[in-house]
Write an enzyme that holds these catalytic residues in place. Structure first.
Site, mmCIF file in Angstrom:
data_model
loop_
_atom_site.group_PDB
_atom_site.id
_atom_site.type_symbol
_atom_site.label_atom_id
_atom_site.label_comp_id
_atom_site.label_asym_id
_atom_site.label_seq_id
_atom_site.Cartn_x
_atom_site.Cartn_y
_atom_site.Cartn_z
ATOM 1 N N HIS A 52 0.819 -1.216 0.000
ATOM 2 C CA HIS A 52 0.000 0.000 0.000
ATOM 3 C C HIS A 52 0.853 1.267 0.000
ATOM 4 O O HIS A 52 2.047 1.225 0.323
ATOM 5 C CB HIS A 52 -0.923 0.007 1.221
ATOM 6 C CG HIS A 52 -0.191 0.128 2.521
ATOM 7 N ND1 HIS A 52 0.402 -0.954 3.167
ATOM 8 C CD2 HIS A 52 0.090 1.220 3.271
ATOM 9 C CE1 HIS A 52 0.978 -0.536 4.269
ATOM 10 N NE2 HIS A 52 0.824 0.775 4.359
ATOM 11 N N ASP A 54 0.992 5.017 1.780
ATOM 12 C CA ASP A 54 0.453 5.868 2.838
ATOM 13 C C ASP A 54 0.041 7.212 2.256
ATOM 14 O O ASP A 54 0.754 7.775 1.425
ATOM 15 C CB ASP A 54 1.527 6.185 3.893
ATOM 16 C CG ASP A 54 1.862 5.031 4.797
ATOM 17 O OD1 ASP A 54 2.769 5.213 5.643
ATOM 18 O OD2 ASP A 54 1.253 3.961 4.672
ATOM 19 N N HIS A 58 -2.305 9.911 6.942
ATOM 20 C CA HIS A 58 -1.991 8.852 7.910
ATOM 21 C C HIS A 58 -1.151 9.397 9.063
ATOM 22 O O HIS A 58 -1.282 8.956 10.208
ATOM 23 C CB HIS A 58 -1.256 7.726 7.203
ATOM 24 C CG HIS A 58 -0.811 6.605 8.076
ATOM 25 N ND1 HIS A 58 -1.651 5.926 8.924
ATOM 26 C CD2 HIS A 58 0.409 6.027 8.240
ATOM 27 C CE1 HIS A 58 -0.987 4.983 9.570
ATOM 28 N NE2 HIS A 58 0.267 5.032 9.169
ATOM 29 N N GLU A 170 4.720 0.764 1.305
ATOM 30 C CA GLU A 170 5.102 -0.237 2.318
ATOM 31 C C GLU A 170 4.546 -1.607 1.933
ATOM 32 O O GLU A 170 3.573 -1.702 1.181
ATOM 33 C CB GLU A 170 4.533 0.176 3.690
ATOM 34 C CG GLU A 170 5.196 1.435 4.227
ATOM 35 C CD GLU A 170 4.445 2.095 5.364
ATOM 36 O OE1 GLU A 170 3.234 1.850 5.499
ATOM 37 O OE2 GLU A 170 5.055 2.876 6.124
HETATM 38 N N1 LIG Z 1 -2.240 -1.078 10.590
HETATM 39 C C1 LIG Z 1 -1.739 -0.237 11.551
HETATM 40 C C2 LIG Z 1 -2.479 0.023 12.667
HETATM 41 C C3 LIG Z 1 -1.991 0.905 13.642
HETATM 42 C C4 LIG Z 1 -0.737 1.475 13.472
HETATM 43 C C5 LIG Z 1 0.005 1.222 12.336
HETATM 44 C C6 LIG Z 1 -0.503 0.358 11.397
HETATM 45 C C7 LIG Z 1 0.284 0.054 10.193
HETATM 46 O O1 LIG Z 1 -0.097 -0.733 9.358
HETATM 47 C C8 LIG Z 1 1.561 0.749 9.983
HETATM 48 C C9 LIG Z 1 1.432 1.514 8.719
HETATM 49 N N2 LIG Z 1 1.580 0.652 7.547
HETATM 50 C C10 LIG Z 1 2.445 2.617 8.596
HETATM 51 O O2 LIG Z 1 2.225 3.437 7.750
HETATM 52 O O3 LIG Z 1 3.412 2.677 9.317
HETATM 53 ZN ZN LIG Z 2 3.733 4.117 6.918
HETATM 54 ZN ZN LIG Z 3 1.158 2.138 5.959
#
Ligand SMILES: Nc1ccccc1C(=O)C[C@H](N)C(=O)O
Ligand SMILES: [Zn+2]
Ligand SMILES: [Zn+2]
EC number: 3.5.1.9
Length: 209
Positions: A52, A54, A58, A170
């Site tokens: 994906h 971000d 986010h 990511e």
């Molecule tokens: N699903 C989550 C739920 C809570 C905190 C982080 C995530 C993540 O997936 C990390 C995210 N991919 C990020 O951009 O760091």
């Molecule tokens: Zn991220």
């Molecule tokens: Zn992410």
């Protein structure tokens, strides 16, 4: 026809997800076996499941959602870097000469952990994000599920991405991709209010220079 390398995870019910996040689910709501003229499914998933991109939303409550961001960073020439030697964090010293690349994809896994969640993944040092921005890099990609460590509360790498208005991919799968330059195509889904967008990420071999 130039070779296409699929660098995306496969979305499936057993997909490992961030601890506590929404499990991936798929079921069929219209079934030909039940007399429907077509099969139609529905999915439930986290915006950060699988491969994906971000959105700035986010990591900044007032920033752009994934439906609003420019697509330019997600399309174009990139450099795949073998950063498997990095321990804990990818640092500037782990990088080769970028040769002017504006999109950098980092391979940190020997083999991508398709079947179990890895909480101890290799993150990216915020100083390296700043340095990459200084080199003209607009997108940083990683095979890790985040650019920050799982337990991060300060989100230093994401904040550095925000400060430099860069973009993030990511959950890439780079196991069988030799380091080098490729064409990246990884367009995040256009989701109003989306804090991230699922991508079908691919690399295309570049014509011989
Ligand atoms: N699903 C989550 C739920 C809570 C905190 C982080 C995530 C993540 O997936 C990390 C995210 N991919 C990020 O951009 O760091
Ligand atoms: Zn991220
Ligand atoms: Zn992410």
């Amino acid at each position: 026809m130039s070779r296409i390398r699929d660098i995306s995870q496969t979305l499936r019910p057993s997909l490992p997800v961030w601890p506590g996040d929404t499990e991936f689910a798929f079921d069929r709501t219209w079934k030909m076996e039940d007399g429907s003229p077509v099969n139609v499914g529905r999915m439930t998933m986290s915006t950060h499941s699988g491969t994906h991109g971000d959105a700035p939303l986010h990591y900044s409550a007032t920033a752009e959602d994934i439906a609003s961001v420019s697509l330019d960073p997600y399309l174009g020439e990139c450099l795949v870097v073998d950063a498997r030697a990095a321990r804990g964090w990818v640092q500037i010293a782990d990088l080769p000469d970028l040769g002017g690349a504006t999109r950098v994809l980092l391979r940190t896994y020997e083999r991508f952990p398709h079947d179990q969640w890895d909480s101890d993944f290799t993150a990216i040092a915020a100083e390296m994000i700043d340095w990459l921005a200084g080199q003209g890099v607009v997108l940083i990609g990683t095979d890790a599920p985040s650019v920050d460590p799982q337990e991060s509360k300060t989100m230093d790498a994401h904040k550095a991405v925000l400060a430099n208005d860069m973009r993030i991919l990511e959950g890439l799968v780079l196991d069988d991709v030799p380091p080098g330059r490729y064409e990246l195509i990884a367009l995040p889904l256009k989701i109003t209010g989306g804090d991230a967008g699922l991508c079908r990420a691919v690399l295309r071999e570049l014509p011989d220079a």
